[in-house]
Design a protein around this motif. Sequence first.
Motif, PDB file in Angstrom:
ATOM      1  N   LEU A  73       0.833  -1.206   0.000  1.00 20.51           N
ATOM      2  CA  LEU A  73       0.000   0.000   0.000  1.00 20.51           C
ATOM      3  C   LEU A  73       0.872   1.262   0.000  1.00 20.51           C
ATOM      4  CD1 LEU A  73      -2.994   0.686   0.038  1.00 20.51           C
ATOM      5  CD2 LEU A  73      -2.904   0.692   2.537  1.00 20.51           C
ATOM      6  N   ASP A  76       2.098   1.546  -3.450  1.00 21.63           N
ATOM      7  CA  ASP A  76       0.990   1.992  -4.325  1.00 21.63           C
ATOM      8  C   ASP A  76       0.760   3.496  -4.198  1.00 21.63           C
ATOM      9  OD1 ASP A  76       0.480  -0.679  -4.988  1.00 21.63           O
ATOM     10  OD2 ASP A  76      -1.150  -0.893  -3.540  1.00 21.63           O
ATOM     11  N   VAL A 100      -2.055  -1.715 -11.602  1.00 22.26           N
ATOM     12  CA  VAL A 100      -1.661  -2.583 -10.473  1.00 22.26           C
ATOM     13  C   VAL A 100      -2.684  -3.691 -10.203  1.00 22.26           C
ATOM     14  CG1 VAL A 100      -0.253  -0.899  -9.259  1.00 22.26           C
ATOM     15  CG2 VAL A 100      -2.714  -0.925  -8.881  1.00 22.26           C
ATOM     16  N   GLY A 102      -3.340  -4.823  -7.117  1.00 20.31           N
ATOM     17  CA  GLY A 102      -4.063  -4.474  -5.888  1.00 20.31           C
ATOM     18  C   GLY A 102      -4.100  -5.636  -4.912  1.00 20.31           C
ATOM     19  N   TYR A 157     -14.793  -4.809  -0.747  1.00 24.07           N
ATOM     20  CA  TYR A 157     -14.556  -6.110  -1.383  1.00 24.07           C
ATOM     21  C   TYR A 157     -15.029  -7.210  -0.447  1.00 24.07           C
ATOM     22  CZ  TYR A 157     -11.835  -4.068  -5.131  1.00 24.07           C
ATOM     23  OH  TYR A 157     -11.469  -3.369  -6.237  1.00 24.07           O
ATOM     24  N   VAL A 194      -8.766   3.275   0.067  1.00 20.26           N
ATOM     25  CA  VAL A 194      -7.844   2.197   0.414  1.00 20.26           C
ATOM     26  C   VAL A 194      -7.773   2.151   1.948  1.00 20.26           C
ATOM     27  CG1 VAL A 194      -6.503   2.436  -1.723  1.00 20.26           C
ATOM     28  CG2 VAL A 194      -5.764   3.670   0.326  1.00 20.26           C
ATOM     29  N   ARG A 213     -10.052   5.575  -4.362  1.00 19.19           N
ATOM     30  CA  ARG A 213      -9.855   5.086  -5.725  1.00 19.19           C
ATOM     31  C   ARG A 213     -11.181   5.253  -6.456  1.00 19.19           C
ATOM     32  NH1 ARG A 213      -7.213   0.505  -7.943  1.00 19.19           N
ATOM     33  NH2 ARG A 213      -6.659   2.301  -9.214  1.00 19.19           N
ATOM     34  N   VAL A 246      -3.752   5.712  -5.963  1.00 17.24           N
ATOM     35  CA  VAL A 246      -2.636   4.839  -6.368  1.00 17.24           C
ATOM     36  C   VAL A 246      -2.190   5.112  -7.816  1.00 17.24           C
ATOM     37  CG1 VAL A 246      -3.406   3.089  -4.720  1.00 17.24           C
ATOM     38  CG2 VAL A 246      -3.936   2.770  -7.121  1.00 17.24           C
TER      39      VAL A 246
HETATM   40  C1  BEZ Z   1      -7.477  -2.054  -5.646  1.00 11.92           C
HETATM   41  O1  BEZ Z   1      -7.838  -1.517  -6.659  1.00 11.92           O
HETATM   42  O2  BEZ Z   1      -8.099  -3.055  -5.315  1.00 11.92           O
HETATM   43  C2  BEZ Z   1      -6.351  -1.465  -4.856  1.00 11.92           C
HETATM   44  C3  BEZ Z   1      -5.153  -1.163  -5.478  1.00 11.92           C
HETATM   45  C4  BEZ Z   1      -4.120  -0.630  -4.743  1.00 11.92           C
HETATM   46  C5  BEZ Z   1      -4.289  -0.390  -3.385  1.00 11.92           C
HETATM   47  C6  BEZ Z   1      -5.493  -0.679  -2.769  1.00 11.92           C
HETATM   48  C7  BEZ Z   1      -6.542  -1.211  -3.507  1.00 11.92           C
END
Ligand code: BEZ
Length: 288
Positions: A73, A76, A100, A102, A157, A194, A213, A246
């Motif tokens: 992180l 990122d 990325v 992630g 998620y 994040v 994000r 990120v």
């Molecule tokens: C994501 O898109 O899932 C993600 C990417 C980088 C850091 C945290 C989340």
Amino acid sequence: MRNFNEDNITSAVLASLSGCRDERTKQISEALVRHLHAFVKEIEPTEAEWSRAIALLTETGQMCSQTRQEFILLSDTLGVSMLVDAINHRFPGNATETTVLGPFYVEQARDFELGAHIASAQDGTPMIVEGNVRDSRGEPIAGALIETWHADDHGLYDVQRGTDKSALNLRARLRTDEAGRFWYRSIVPAAYPVPSDGPVGRMLDAQGRHPFRPAHVHFKVSAPGFETIVTHVFIAGDAYLDSDVVFGVKDALIAQLESIEGRMSPAGHAVEPATALLAYDFVLPRQR
Ligand code: BEZ
Ligand code: FE
């Protein structure tokens, strides 16, 4: 080796690397010393500031667990992950752009048939995702593996809601059909922050940055003989497209969500009323 000061310590440390057996290790160590010393000379930290820097890195390590990788992180949010991604995916021509992976990718996700609904509880705006996988000459790639995952309508998620395998949701493995097509049903994902309850969150706050994000759907697309593409498709109009924490957004990865008026998607799949269409085609470069 004695009597070091601001003017001669860098060359002394570099000279100490002369016995390094592996060329690449030597090259990396030399660059690390040169850049680290230049950084310290530029900022001239107080001892209190240097202690805080060490504490930040220590807490970053302590925050890491089976389900949390605070160092990634940190990489990122400092743009280093996207820089490494760009350096490693200099694909020619019209290949799909990468971003990325992630932290929320799960290797052992469920296999679904084309057209399946991948949301276990179907609250949220219905979405159909449709597209094609082709090679750089436009030929369809049949049997390509599409791995897809995304956040829910609250920006979470599945793995943030529970670590049990039965809690897996909004993620799938699908194979393209003989014409290279894929499609599945889900719900429209939301933008999300994040994880910001650790040292990276404090860093972002101190830097005057938000942790968000823009809304997106992740894809990992692979097929034998082709380079694997790891990317996202971002939803046009999102408020965070120009300030992704990120640095993952690229114009070519933004798609408009279209509301489908009738009962058929453009590719001819039946949908419920008020479904949003996310259409995106992937181009895989051949392995060199
Ligand atoms: C994501 O898109 O899932 C993600 C990417 C980088 C850091 C945290 C989340
Ligand atoms: Fe994501």
